[in-house]
Design an enzyme around this catalytic site. Sequence first.
Site, PDB file in Angstrom:
ATOM      1  N   SER A 209       0.854  -1.194   0.000  1.00  0.00           N
ATOM      2  CA  SER A 209       0.000   0.000   0.000  1.00  0.00           C
ATOM      3  C   SER A 209       0.882   1.233   0.000  1.00  0.00           C
ATOM      4  O   SER A 209       1.708   1.407   0.901  1.00  0.00           O
ATOM      5  CB  SER A 209      -0.933   0.012   1.219  1.00  0.00           C
ATOM      6  OG  SER A 209      -0.206   0.038   2.423  1.00  0.00           O
TER       7      SER A 209
ATOM      8  N   ILE B 113     -11.162   2.684   1.961  1.00  0.00           N
ATOM      9  CA  ILE B 113     -12.296   2.372   2.837  1.00  0.00           C
ATOM     10  C   ILE B 113     -12.086   3.149   4.136  1.00  0.00           C
ATOM     11  O   ILE B 113     -11.034   3.019   4.767  1.00  0.00           O
ATOM     12  CB  ILE B 113     -12.377   0.860   3.123  1.00  0.00           C
ATOM     13  CG1 ILE B 113     -12.617   0.091   1.808  1.00  0.00           C
ATOM     14  CG2 ILE B 113     -13.493   0.557   4.120  1.00  0.00           C
ATOM     15  CD1 ILE B 113     -12.655  -1.414   1.975  1.00  0.00           C
TER      16      ILE B 113
ATOM     17  N   ASP C 264      -1.251  -9.057   7.425  1.00  0.00           N
ATOM     18  CA  ASP C 264      -0.910 -10.473   7.569  1.00  0.00           C
ATOM     19  C   ASP C 264      -1.662 -11.321   6.552  1.00  0.00           C
ATOM     20  O   ASP C 264      -1.100 -12.246   5.952  1.00  0.00           O
ATOM     21  CB  ASP C 264      -1.254 -10.950   8.981  1.00  0.00           C
ATOM     22  CG  ASP C 264      -0.665 -10.049  10.055  1.00  0.00           C
ATOM     23  OD1 ASP C 264       0.520  -9.693   9.932  1.00  0.00           O
ATOM     24  OD2 ASP C 264      -1.388  -9.713  11.005  1.00  0.00           O
TER      25      ASP C 264
END
Length: 339
Positions: free
Chosen positions: A224, A255, A264
């Site tokens: 990200s 979001i 994870d």
Amino acid sequence: MSCSLLVIACSQPSRFPRPFVFRSRSSKKSAMAPPILSLALPSETGRVLSIQSHTVQGYVGNKSAVFPLQLLGYDVDPINSVQFSNHTGYPTFKGQVLNGKELWDLIDGLAGNDLLYYTHLLTGYIGSVSFLNAVLEVVSKLRSVNPGLAYVCDPVMGDEGKLYVPPELVAVYREKVVPVASMLTPNQFEAEQLTGLRIASEEDGRKACNILHAAGPEKVVLTSINIDGNLLLIGSHRKGKDKHPEQFKIVIPRIPAYFAGTGDLTTALLLGWSNKYPDNLDKAAELTVSSVQALLQRTINDYRRAGFDPQTSSLEIRLIQSQEDIRDPQVNFKAQRYC
């Protein structure tokens, strides 16, 4: 105590390059112990050792990684680096922390029974230099048994400009872990820590991947990065030391909520899908992002159904309820290759 030898002829030569020999130990009660079926009849995907945290309640660390990998067909053996009542985002938590010696005791016990043949090692959050150095010894030990072992490392150090591990871990990751990793899955902040490069553009993200390739891993996924308000995943696969890496991006919707365990889960799915599609990291990333986004949307919707505002707290992901999205995701997020 006597012992006999069992030789396994494997049907997957690319993952099990030679017959593996282990001992079936006899006892007074039995002439021969039964074989370990995950070794005697290996799955078509692989056998994963996952060293991560564990919580009794909720889905982070191994709780977020083991079940998805099992759904994708992997045998997974978890070692819990910590065992907490719940994740640390709650007001309180209690539990135990595994130290490096205790980790090695577990590895030594597996070795004593010839149980150390793994195709993959997966690691996540590690909180101390001593434990990270022990993990490096585990990598060496596992590769002495299977030189083809793939090490997938999520170098969990921090996010959004803040470290949440001791600062001295950064150098250990950069100097010792990155060179032995097969796949690395840092976020933007972690990639900056590992490369010394500030990532302010897509081009910077691609440069960071190239720096990490030069240090070791053939696959790098920046899970990200925030560029001008847009959230992206950038992936890079160098298929040979003399070849330019194949690079791509996936645009990820924002979001308005914070979820525990998504990093994870993302790394576990990248391991799972990239092993199924070893020459198509972009396809593995598409499947991973599509699974995670479907799970997050279900999580948001379920909190709203329960009358809770999902923007007010850290959310526990709906992992079990999303198993079909993990096993057979509908690909709604496509990779765009860089020229």
